[in-house]
Write an enzyme that holds these catalytic residues in place. Structure first.
Site, PDB file in Angstrom:
ATOM      1  CE  LYS A 241      37.755  45.744  13.800  1.00  0.00           C
ATOM      2  NZ  LYS A 241      39.146  45.569  14.228  1.00  0.00           N
ATOM      3  NE  ARG A 315      47.470  51.146  10.232  1.00  0.00           N
ATOM      4  CZ  ARG A 315      48.199  50.215  10.837  1.00  0.00           C
ATOM      5  NH1 ARG A 315      49.363  49.855  10.339  1.00  0.00           N
ATOM      6  NH2 ARG A 315      47.764  49.642  11.940  1.00  0.00           N
TER       7      ARG A 315
HETATM    8  N1  BES Z   1      39.848  50.014  15.198  1.00  0.00           N
HETATM    9  C1  BES Z   1      40.830  49.009  15.199  1.00  0.00           C
HETATM   10  C2  BES Z   1      41.718  49.013  16.455  1.00  0.00           C
HETATM   11  C3  BES Z   1      41.027  48.676  17.738  1.00  0.00           C
HETATM   12  C4  BES Z   1      41.019  47.379  18.196  1.00  0.00           C
HETATM   13  C5  BES Z   1      40.447  49.665  18.509  1.00  0.00           C
HETATM   14  C6  BES Z   1      40.391  47.066  19.397  1.00  0.00           C
HETATM   15  C7  BES Z   1      39.819  49.358  19.701  1.00  0.00           C
HETATM   16  C8  BES Z   1      39.800  48.056  20.141  1.00  0.00           C
HETATM   17  C9  BES Z   1      41.753  49.180  13.993  1.00  0.00           C
HETATM   18  O1  BES Z   1      41.159  49.706  12.868  1.00  0.00           O
HETATM   19  C10 BES Z   1      42.244  47.803  13.641  1.00  0.00           C
HETATM   20  O2  BES Z   1      41.449  46.983  13.332  1.00  0.00           O
HETATM   21  N2  BES Z   1      43.555  47.610  13.738  1.00  0.00           N
HETATM   22  C11 BES Z   1      44.138  46.349  13.480  1.00  0.00           C
HETATM   23  C12 BES Z   1      45.433  46.605  12.746  1.00  0.00           C
HETATM   24  C13 BES Z   1      46.037  45.378  12.143  1.00  0.00           C
HETATM   25  C14 BES Z   1      45.169  44.866  11.010  1.00  0.00           C
HETATM   26  C15 BES Z   1      47.429  45.715  11.640  1.00  0.00           C
HETATM   27  C16 BES Z   1      44.402  45.639  14.818  1.00  0.00           C
HETATM   28  O3  BES Z   1      44.675  46.304  15.800  1.00  0.00           O
HETATM   29  O4  BES Z   1      44.268  44.429  14.845  1.00  0.00           O
HETATM   30 ZN    ZN Z   2      40.198  48.242  11.678  1.00  0.00          ZN
END
Ligand code: BES
Ligand code: ZN
Ligand code: ZN
Length: 465
Positions: A241, A315
């Site tokens: 991230k 997921r």
């Molecule tokens: N934990 C995150 C989602 C999230 C983002 C929760 C901001 C709370 C605040 C999840 O694991 C994630 O990173 N999802 C990605 C998915 C993408 C790579 C398809 C996202 O939302 O960017």
């Molecule tokens: Zn994630």
């Protein structure tokens, strides 16, 4: 802080709700007017010498009561009063309790010094205690379970990691008379939960699957499985991230924390429903043995998954836990709670939980529970076109969609792939990515974990026939 239900008011300060239409009729109108108080929603004005805190309210809806009580309680604490009272009816008790307990919440564990509030006694004056008592007690149990969830969401990843999450669940089980089973990595391997294991592989903490059970004394009306995403930290893994998005990712365990709060509430309310909680507690880190984009994982169900982004890890944990939960328990309802996608926040804003699933009836029922309990939830519909975007060239399914839009729905559709045919109409997925955490106060929420879904689901279970 004690909260007591009493027949009559007796405290240092009495809270009075005033709406703009009735402001001029108020005995202290002149003083209030001079102080610039116009009874706008959530504004407050002390009349110290009269022992009154005037609070502006638009109307007597529970949403507005909960919100203004949250403002009142902060104001009273800041003014160093030792006791305060509110007038309640059976209909307003829940909202007032939520305003006091949830609006007055603060998490100071990591502060070296905190100014302790002097507010020790709060009285809710209702005229007839016996008529309101049970409503009051239920509201307290649910609000405190919500604070329990907030407390653990707010814990830092050093303190709350998969093994300590399991310890915490064990303690809750012991305190509340629940059954508790913890699966460590050896057991997870035996269960062929290779997808969940892959996500946690680069962490120095062992992944854990937590299973708690509440069995009522009387025959259970229904059996319900609650599955939680318990990512105690989500760095994104090798699909790292950006720095700014990583901050707050300790909250990625909020689904797991919410289902713990729910089973706490249900067991203390002694509801006649059998509840199973399943939490996939995992830390998503990076390192030499981290799972990678391009890996193909064999999930517990046998379905293979192409990893295209290690940040879509929730997921990959949930698919194995959902599969395990379906084999372990024949449930009438199976709900999962997960901070799954940033896209859910884009779709609905950060205050609203996204609800997905096949049964319109069930979705309608949970939305009603959300409204009744003062939470915001909205449905996001599945469709076959979005489903196609999860196709993989090398495996049965890809862990991310090939197009960037509708990310909350495609994540829900990924989970759907692991729901057995006979359970399709029993299952709902709740994306709490926005609603589980806040960096600024709104409604009765304060900085940090909000405990989203605990009130909504407690209400749903209370209404099971
Ligand atoms: N934990 C995150 C989602 C999230 C983002 C929760 C901001 C709370 C605040 C999840 O694991 C994630 O990173 N999802 C990605 C998915 C993408 C790579 C398809 C996202 O939302 O960017
Ligand atoms: Zn994630
Ligand atoms: Zn995540």
């Amino acid at each position: 802080m004690n909260i007591d239900l009493v027949n009559e008011i007796n405290s240092d300060i009495t809270v009075e709700f005033i709406d703009a239409k009735n402001l001029k009729k108020h005995k202290q109108y002149k003083t209030l007017n001079l102080a610039g108080f116009s009874a706008e929603q959530d504004t407050t004005c002390f009349l110290h010498e009269k022992g009154i805190l005037a609070c502006g309210i638009e109307d007597d809806s529970n949403d507005n009561i909960r919100s203004v009580v949250s403002s009142a309680i902060k104001t009273i604490k800041a003014a160093n009063y030792k006791s305060a009272s509110f007038t309640v009816t059976k209909d307003t008790t829940q909202a007032v309790v939520e305003g006091i307990v949830l609006g007055g919440y603060s998490y100071d564990v990591y502060k070296s010094s905190t100014k302790k509030s002097k507010l020790n006694n709060i009285y809710l004056a209702c005229g007839n205690v016996s008529k309101v008592q049970s409503t009051f007690e239920e509201a307290i149990i649910i609000a405190e379970a919500t604070c329990f969830t907030r407390d653990i969401v707010n814990m830092i990843p050093e303190d709350l990691n998969p093994p300590t999450f399991a310890d915490l669940a064990k303690k809750l089980a012991y305190d509340n008379g629940l059954e508790c089973e913890i699966l460590g990595e050896k057991e997870l391997r035996k269960e062929k939960m290779e997808s969940m294991l892959a996500v946690g592989r680069a962490s120095r903490h062992d992944s854990k699957l937590i299973h708690l059970t509440y069995k009522p004394k009387k025959k259970a009306k229904k059996v319900i499985s609650l599955v939680g995403k318990g990512l105690t930290y989500d760095s994104g893994g090798l699909s790292l991230k950006p720095a700014a998005s990583m901050v707050t990712m300790k909250m990625d365990k909020a689904g797991g924390c919410a289902v713990l709060g729910m089973i706490k509430a249900v067991s203390e309310l002694k509801l006649d429903v059998e509840v199973h909680v399943f939490i996939g507690a995992v830390e998503n880190m990076l390192g030499g043995d981290a799972y990678k984009p391009d890996d193909v994982l064999v999930t517990r169900s046998g379905t293979t998954v192409e990893v295209r982004n290690t940040d879509a890890e929730g997921r990959l944990v949930l698919c194995d836990v959902l599969d395990y939960a379906q084999d372990k328990v024949k449930a009438d309802y199976m709900f999962d709670f997960a901070t799954l996608t940033g896209a859910c926040m884009v779709a609905l804003g950060q205050y609203t939980t996204g609800v997905m699933g096949h049964s319109s009836k069930l979705k309608h029922e949970v939305l009603r529970s959300a409204t009744a309990s003062g939470e915001l939830a909205a449905t996001l519909p599945f469709n076959k076109h979005l489903k196609k975007l999860l196709k993989s060239g090398i495996a049965d399914i890809s862990n991310v969609a090939s197009k960037p839009y509708g990310g909350a729905v495609t994540a829900g559709l990924f989970l759907d792939k692991f729901i057995k045919e006979e359970n399709k109409d029993k299952w709902l997925h709740f994306d709490i990515a926005g609603s589980a955490y806040t960096d600024s106060p709104w409604d009765c929420n304060v900085y940090g974990g909000t405990g989203a879904s605990v009130r909504m689901l407690s209400n749903f279970i209370q209404n099971i026939k």
